[in-house]
Design an enzyme around this catalytic site. Structure first.
Site, PDB file in Angstrom:
ATOM      1  N   ARG A  68       0.835  -1.206   0.000  1.00  0.00           N
ATOM      2  CA  ARG A  68       0.000   0.000   0.000  1.00  0.00           C
ATOM      3  C   ARG A  68       0.868   1.254   0.000  1.00  0.00           C
ATOM      4  O   ARG A  68       1.191   1.805   1.064  1.00  0.00           O
ATOM      5  CB  ARG A  68      -0.902  -0.016   1.225  1.00  0.00           C
ATOM      6  CG  ARG A  68      -1.788   1.193   1.421  1.00  0.00           C
ATOM      7  CD  ARG A  68      -2.866   1.324   0.397  1.00  0.00           C
ATOM      8  NE  ARG A  68      -3.806   0.209   0.504  1.00  0.00           N
ATOM      9  CZ  ARG A  68      -4.669  -0.087  -0.468  1.00  0.00           C
ATOM     10  NH1 ARG A  68      -4.681   0.629  -1.592  1.00  0.00           N
ATOM     11  NH2 ARG A  68      -5.486  -1.102  -0.342  1.00  0.00           N
ATOM     12  N   HIS A 169       0.317   3.736 -10.339  1.00  0.00           N
ATOM     13  CA  HIS A 169      -0.601   4.146  -9.264  1.00  0.00           C
ATOM     14  C   HIS A 169       0.173   4.890  -8.173  1.00  0.00           C
ATOM     15  O   HIS A 169       0.212   4.494  -7.011  1.00  0.00           O
ATOM     16  CB  HIS A 169      -1.257   2.883  -8.700  1.00  0.00           C
ATOM     17  CG  HIS A 169      -2.497   3.106  -7.897  1.00  0.00           C
ATOM     18  ND1 HIS A 169      -2.515   3.883  -6.769  1.00  0.00           N
ATOM     19  CD2 HIS A 169      -3.751   2.640  -8.074  1.00  0.00           C
ATOM     20  CE1 HIS A 169      -3.730   3.864  -6.274  1.00  0.00           C
ATOM     21  NE2 HIS A 169      -4.510   3.136  -7.045  1.00  0.00           N
ATOM     22  N   ASP A 214     -12.339   9.902  -6.533  1.00  0.00           N
ATOM     23  CA  ASP A 214     -11.897   8.736  -7.297  1.00  0.00           C
ATOM     24  C   ASP A 214     -12.329   8.970  -8.744  1.00  0.00           C
ATOM     25  O   ASP A 214     -13.379   8.511  -9.172  1.00  0.00           O
ATOM     26  CB  ASP A 214     -12.540   7.465  -6.738  1.00  0.00           C
ATOM     27  CG  ASP A 214     -11.885   6.200  -7.271  1.00  0.00           C
ATOM     28  OD1 ASP A 214     -12.190   5.115  -6.747  1.00  0.00           O
ATOM     29  OD2 ASP A 214     -11.082   6.313  -8.211  1.00  0.00           O
ATOM     30  N   GLU A 273      -2.325   9.331 -10.886  1.00  0.00           N
ATOM     31  CA  GLU A 273      -1.824   8.155 -11.586  1.00  0.00           C
ATOM     32  C   GLU A 273      -1.826   8.357 -13.094  1.00  0.00           C
ATOM     33  O   GLU A 273      -2.879   8.572 -13.692  1.00  0.00           O
ATOM     34  CB  GLU A 273      -2.722   6.970 -11.223  1.00  0.00           C
ATOM     35  CG  GLU A 273      -2.971   6.820  -9.721  1.00  0.00           C
ATOM     36  CD  GLU A 273      -4.175   5.960  -9.385  1.00  0.00           C
ATOM     37  OE1 GLU A 273      -4.832   6.225  -8.354  1.00  0.00           O
ATOM     38  OE2 GLU A 273      -4.499   5.055 -10.181  1.00  0.00           O
TER      39      GLU A 273
END
Ligand code: TA6
Length: 316
Positions: A68, A169, A214, A273
């Protein structure tokens, strides 16, 4: 005089849980770390030794869980854009060091780099029946810029093309998310992952953050600026072969729901990203795709006008 390990430009060593990692050190003082697990950059430091990427304090460095933070590689599928596990499988595979990479397409000023390679296992072929070679070069530039170049080749002998989506990412470390602005995505169309991927158009100002986000911005400029006022730092993201850009922050609720993410850590990270999502990339046998990401961290103070992001975005 023996060279201390802190001067070795490229060093293979053991990282967390004994996982193999490569440390890159640039003579100017900047450094980067790449794990063979996931082919994942997990550290990028400037010449003051300041960490520029976010890795969660709860990150799990244990296959098959993806790490992560840092720069996970999403391939051959971005998020849930397909039938595979979220973000594909490249980020939870063990990559190898590519000892004999084909010559590099461009003359690079960087002398400090590592070449990694990923090929599908028999198990991978069962879930994604395509032969490929994924070569990844991670390089540190003389000024401490971090460059990632992916070359994906269709090596199928069955004459079949394949298509994929892709993202670097990147988790940027920021001082306070509510003080961060992103420039370069104004007025663009985006798919909102929080609204069934519905398509909207972004408003005309810089993007600021006060809740979960998002979004997949479509056909963006090749340069995006991320301004961290408190740290007087601007990240400049340059990309090539990656038309889209995803912006993600889980905010408080999603943060609490993620076991490998601290409840308050959303305040100190932002994912921007470089991606190819809207139009999957298709490769016929023998064809190769190249996707490049270049990250710079420049001292800045937007309000002082020292570095106006518009100047950054418009400069070469
Ligand atoms: O890139 C944004 C995103 O696709 C979000 O939807 C969120 O799921 C994030 O990636 C993290 O995904 P992960 O699979 O790493 O938990």
């Amino acid at each position: 005089m023996a060279m201390g390990s802190d001067m070795v430009p490229v060093e293979l060593c053991k990282g967390i849980n004994g996982l193999d990692k490569i440390v890159l050190r640039e003579s100017g003082g900047s450094s980067a770390e790449v794990y063979l697990y996931g082919g994942q950059v997990t550290s990028w430091k400037n010449d003051h030794g300041e960490e520029l990427l976010f890795v969660s304090s709860k990150a799990i460095f244990k296959p098959p869980k993806a790490i992560r933070g840092g720069i996970p590689i999403c391939f051959p599928q971005f998020a849930s854009h397909g039938g595979l596990e979220s973000h594909g499988f490249a980020r939870n595979r063990i990559w190898s060091i590519d000892s004999d990479p084909p010559s590099f397409p461009t003359v690079s000023s960087s002398k400090v780099f590592i070449d990694l390679i990923l090929k599908p296992t028999e198990e991978d072929m069962k879930i994604w029946p395509h032969s490929f070679e994924f070569r990844l070069r991670v390089a540190l530039g003389p000024g401490g810029d971090l460059m990632l170049t992916s070359r994906i080749r269709n090596t199928s002998a069955d004459g079949k093309p394949f298509s994929f989506t892709f993202a670097y990412h990147t988790y940027f470390s920021v001082s306070d998310i509510s003080e961060v602005r992103v420039e370069g995505l104004e007025t663009l169309d985006y798919l909102d992952n929080l609204q069934n991927k519905e398509r909207f158009t972004e408003q005309g100002d810089a993007i600021t953050f006060e809740s979960e986000i998002d979004k997949i911005y479509l056909s963006t400029p090749t340069k995006i600026a991320i301004l961290d006022h408190e740290k007087k730092r601007t990240f400049v993201l340059r990309k090539d072969g990656l038309p889209d850009a995803v912006v993600w922050n889980p905010w408080d609720k999603k943060a609490k729901a993620m076991a490998d993410f601290g409840d308050d850590e959303y305040k100190h990270m932002l994912c921007v990203e470089a991606a190819a999502v809207e139009k999957p990339i298709t490769l016929k046998p023998g064809e190769e795709w190249r996707g490049r990401l270049e990250l710079s961290a420049v001292p800045s103070s937007y309000c002082s006008g020292q570095l106006d992001p518009q100047k950054v975005l418009l400069s070469s």
